[in-house]
Design an enzyme around this catalytic site. Structure first.
Site, PDB file in Angstrom:
ATOM      1  N   THR A 286      58.878   3.387 -55.576  1.00 56.33           N
ATOM      2  CA  THR A 286      59.360   2.124 -56.136  1.00 56.33           C
ATOM      3  C   THR A 286      60.558   2.365 -57.053  1.00 56.33           C
ATOM      4  O   THR A 286      60.822   3.477 -57.500  1.00 56.33           O
ATOM      5  CB  THR A 286      58.245   1.411 -56.917  1.00 56.33           C
ATOM      6  OG1 THR A 286      57.664   2.323 -57.841  1.00 56.33           O
ATOM      7  CG2 THR A 286      57.169   0.907 -55.971  1.00 56.33           C
ATOM      8  N   ARG A 287      61.276   1.296 -57.326  1.00 55.47           N
ATOM      9  CA  ARG A 287      62.536   1.393 -58.056  1.00 55.47           C
ATOM     10  C   ARG A 287      62.374   1.986 -59.451  1.00 55.47           C
ATOM     11  O   ARG A 287      63.229   2.759 -59.911  1.00 55.47           O
ATOM     12  CB  ARG A 287      63.171   0.004 -58.160  1.00 55.47           C
ATOM     13  CG  ARG A 287      63.520  -0.598 -56.817  1.00 55.47           C
ATOM     14  CD  ARG A 287      63.968  -2.043 -56.944  1.00 55.47           C
ATOM     15  NE  ARG A 287      64.365  -2.582 -55.654  1.00 55.47           N
ATOM     16  CZ  ARG A 287      64.886  -3.785 -55.479  1.00 55.47           C
ATOM     17  NH1 ARG A 287      65.047  -4.589 -56.520  1.00 55.47           N
ATOM     18  NH2 ARG A 287      65.233  -4.200 -54.285  1.00 55.47           N
ATOM     19  N   ASP A 288      61.296   1.613 -60.132  1.00 54.41           N
ATOM     20  CA  ASP A 288      61.112   2.111 -61.487  1.00 54.41           C
ATOM     21  C   ASP A 288      60.938   3.621 -61.496  1.00 54.41           C
ATOM     22  O   ASP A 288      61.553   4.344 -62.302  1.00 54.41           O
ATOM     23  CB  ASP A 288      59.930   1.419 -62.169  1.00 54.41           C
ATOM     24  CG  ASP A 288      58.642   1.483 -61.358  1.00 54.41           C
ATOM     25  OD1 ASP A 288      58.700   1.704 -60.133  1.00 54.41           O
ATOM     26  OD2 ASP A 288      57.560   1.303 -61.952  1.00 54.41           O
ATOM     27  N   SER A 291      64.289   5.436 -60.536  1.00 51.53           N
ATOM     28  CA  SER A 291      65.271   5.350 -61.623  1.00 51.53           C
ATOM     29  C   SER A 291      64.925   6.316 -62.753  1.00 51.53           C
ATOM     30  O   SER A 291      65.796   7.032 -63.270  1.00 51.53           O
ATOM     31  CB  SER A 291      65.348   3.919 -62.153  1.00 51.53           C
ATOM     32  OG  SER A 291      65.883   3.042 -61.190  1.00 51.53           O
ATOM     33  N   ARG A 398      59.412  -5.390 -60.892  1.00 57.97           N
ATOM     34  CA  ARG A 398      59.509  -6.352 -59.788  1.00 57.97           C
ATOM     35  C   ARG A 398      59.610  -5.610 -58.466  1.00 57.97           C
ATOM     36  O   ARG A 398      60.414  -4.686 -58.317  1.00 57.97           O
ATOM     37  CB  ARG A 398      60.733  -7.243 -59.964  1.00 57.97           C
ATOM     38  CG  ARG A 398      60.963  -8.189 -58.794  1.00 57.97           C
ATOM     39  CD  ARG A 398      62.196  -9.037 -58.994  1.00 57.97           C
ATOM     40  NE  ARG A 398      63.433  -8.282 -58.980  1.00 57.97           N
ATOM     41  CZ  ARG A 398      64.091  -7.903 -57.878  1.00 57.97           C
ATOM     42  NH1 ARG A 398      63.579  -8.168 -56.683  1.00 57.97           N
ATOM     43  NH2 ARG A 398      65.237  -7.255 -57.963  1.00 57.97           N
TER      44      ARG A 398
END
Length: 585
Positions: A286-288, A291, A398
């Protein structure tokens, strides 16, 4: 009677002309309200919706019923569960359930109106393929036409600066600047709907349009509304960092993890570092998580020359990449490698030759925002919020596609509620309130000496980059918060416009926008400092794990004009959604 001849009276005033604002305005007009949309840019051509070449999340069974290639093993209930899991279980469950239950009907209406679907994607965090790939610009055109047919009026190039509040504490209208003339003006309204988007421009590298500086957060907060979960800022990983003209563009993400293509993330030593952070999903995490992983590699000395990490497709046969435009997002991603108006053919040729691309996270979306109830009303009666400016639905992170799902559902629900409220008698704007607001708006023009807005904005962005970015710690957050508070109290009142011209005065607008950027940055820093754990998009090196005592929502209230933080329990879970009745297409 109106307090000032510059103020016209309407039932519902909507700020923002993206999808959320257009849907709110259209629904309010259908309900019989007189409606005006006020927008900083031009209706149908501005806002974050116009930049979307992405997906609307809809559960697979509903997708199938709409005649598309949906997965019937999926359900609304599974979509709801994934949304809460993605948000680390601090989502507002009522808002989340309304979103997953309502988005299918909204997509159906868009399809009936001619919206073209480019495919169905399967993004990280979703157990099933739910991403209905669409063009945001096409969606914007459809919604603009619908608003016009419903009788909505538009006021382009109007910069809203303040929510006007009546003597009884209810929302009573909007004040701002007509950018064409440079004259302060506004409207009186029984209901005000904020659909102003997020505050990504508080950061130096961003994927968002330049107008998203957090105006809605500041206006709502100054009017008496609360903000929720402002520490939860989503950064989109794998964006370009060089050349400067392309900084923040997400093309590598699109032709890598977003599309499911197995590109590799490498540090300066050529190591696939995601094995340390998510060994099962690796780059399809996932993006979190991605990152956080990218930034930690850089901070620990394993990054590239421009402060990023490397993405490589060199292990793939060339025809795998060549085939991508034919099956992912066609025609959003073209066979000649143009995307969102940029020609990426030279970059793709370098990729074909085996070169890696240096990438880094860019600020992308705010999960936090104005705290509202189930129909979008804030604690200020008559002040509503929908879309990205409204917090709560996504929790700590999100999932891809859920932004579109949010604004489609919330726009209509909020517009309906605003129209219903407008049937009651509304407050009038007291003359002294209007005079004080105009004086504040014109202050940067009236000052003869002061501080240049761009200098303060650059300092705010430097603080968000160094202390309130993807990876955080208590000492840096505390120091940044102190400096931002100094900026707010001592420097914002001294911001001066370099020019005294009124029409399209960029320096004047910069001075006013910097107020919003400062409040946004202070809200993020204060909430991040208070949350002594790591959860979702919020990662602290001094508290690197989730802590059950912080499984709550951050809430900011105004005390003497300054944000004060407290935690509140997450609302009780809504009952699981009823299963969708499966039908044969």
């Amino acid at each position: 009677m109106s307090a000032h001849p510059a103020l016209k009276r309407v039932d519902v005033a909507v700020l923002g002309s993206g999808a959320a604002g257009l849907l709110a305005a259209t629904e309010a007009a259908i309900q019989g309200a007189s409606v005006v949309v006020l927008t900083k840019g031009q209706v149908g051509r501005s806002g974050a919706t116009a930049t979307i070449t992405g997906d609307i999340s809809v559960d697979g069974s509903t997708i199938k019923r709409l005649g598309l290639a949906g997965d019937t093993a999926d359900s609304i209930e599974r979509f709801y569960e994934d949304t809460l899991a993605g948000g680390a279980n601090i989502n507002d469950p009522i808002l989340a359930q309304a979103m997953v239950e309502g988005v299918g009907a909204e997509l159906g209406l868009l399809l009936d109106a001619g919206l073209k679907v480019a495919g169905i994607g399967h993004a990280p965090g979703h157990r099933h393929p739910r991403g209905v790939l669409v063009s945001g610009m096409q969606m914007l055109q459809i919604l603009t036409r619908n608003a016009m047919k419903a009788g909505v009026r538009f006021r382009d190039e109007f910069y809203a600066t303040d929510i006007l509040v009546g003597a009884d504490g209810t929302a009573a209208g909007i004040a701002g600047i007509d950018l064409r003339s440079g004259i302060p003006s506004g409207v009186e309204a029984t209901s005000v709907v904020l659909a102003t988007g997020g505050g990504a421009m508080s950061y130096p590298i961003t994927t968002a349009p330049e107008e998203l500086v957090g105006d809605g957060y500041r206006m709502a907060f100054e009017a008496g509304a609360e903000l929720i979960d402002m520490e939860m800022v989503q950064f989109l990983p794998c964006c370009l960092v060089d050349p400067p003209l392309w900084r923040g563009i997400q093309f590598p993400w699109i032709i890598g993890p977003q599309s499911g293509t197995r590109a590799w993330l490498l540090n300066r030593y050529g190591e696939r570092f995601m094995a340390r952070y998510d060994p099962e999903r690796m780059e399809i995490s996932t993006r979190d998580i991605i990152s956080i992983a990218c930034v930690r590699e850089v901070l620990e000395g394993r990054g590239g020359p421009n402060g990023g990490v490397f993405m490589s497709w060199a292990h793939l046969p060339r025809d795998i990449l060549d085939f991508l435009p034919q099956w992912y997002g066609k025609p959003l991603l073209h066979a000649n490698w143009t995307w969102e108006g940029f020609d990426f053919a030279p970059l793709v040729e370098r990729i074909r030759q085996g070169y890696a691309v240096e990438v880094a996270p860019a600020s992308h979306f705010h999960m936090g925002g104005v705290r509202t109830d189930a129909v979008g009303e804030s604690r200020v009666p008559g002040l509503f919020a929908c879309g990205e400016v409204a917090g709560g639905v996504h929790g700590a992170n999100r999932l891809s596609g859920n932004a579109c799902s949010q604004f489609l559902v919330q726009g209509r629900r909020t517009g309906r509620a605003a129209a219903i409220r407008a049937r009651a008698s509304g407050a009038w704007v007291p003359p002294d309130v209007w005079g004080n607001v105009v004086e504040r708006i014109e202050r940067p023009l009236a000052l003869r000496q002061g501080i240049a807005p761009h200098e303060v904005r650059s300092r705010i962005q430097a603080l968000t980059k160094s202390a309130v970015n993807v990876v955080r710690n208590g000492d840096d957050l505390a120091a940044a918060l102190e400096e931002i508070r100094t900026i707010r109290t001592q420097e914002l009142p001294r911001l001066v416009s370099p020019s005294t011209d009124r029409p399209y005065n960029r320096g004047w607008i910069d001075a006013l926008e910097t107020r919003s950027a400062a409040l946004t940055a202070e809200s993020i820093a204060l909430s991040a400092l208070s949350r002594r754990e790591s959860r979702g998009a919020h990662f602290r090196t001094d508290f690197p794990a989730p802590d059950a005592q912080f499984a709550s929502n951050s809430v900011l209230s105004s005390v003497d004009g300054a944000p004060v933080h407290r935690f509140v329990p997450v609302q009780g879970r809504a009952q699981p959604a009823a299963p969708v009745v499966k039908t044969v297409a």
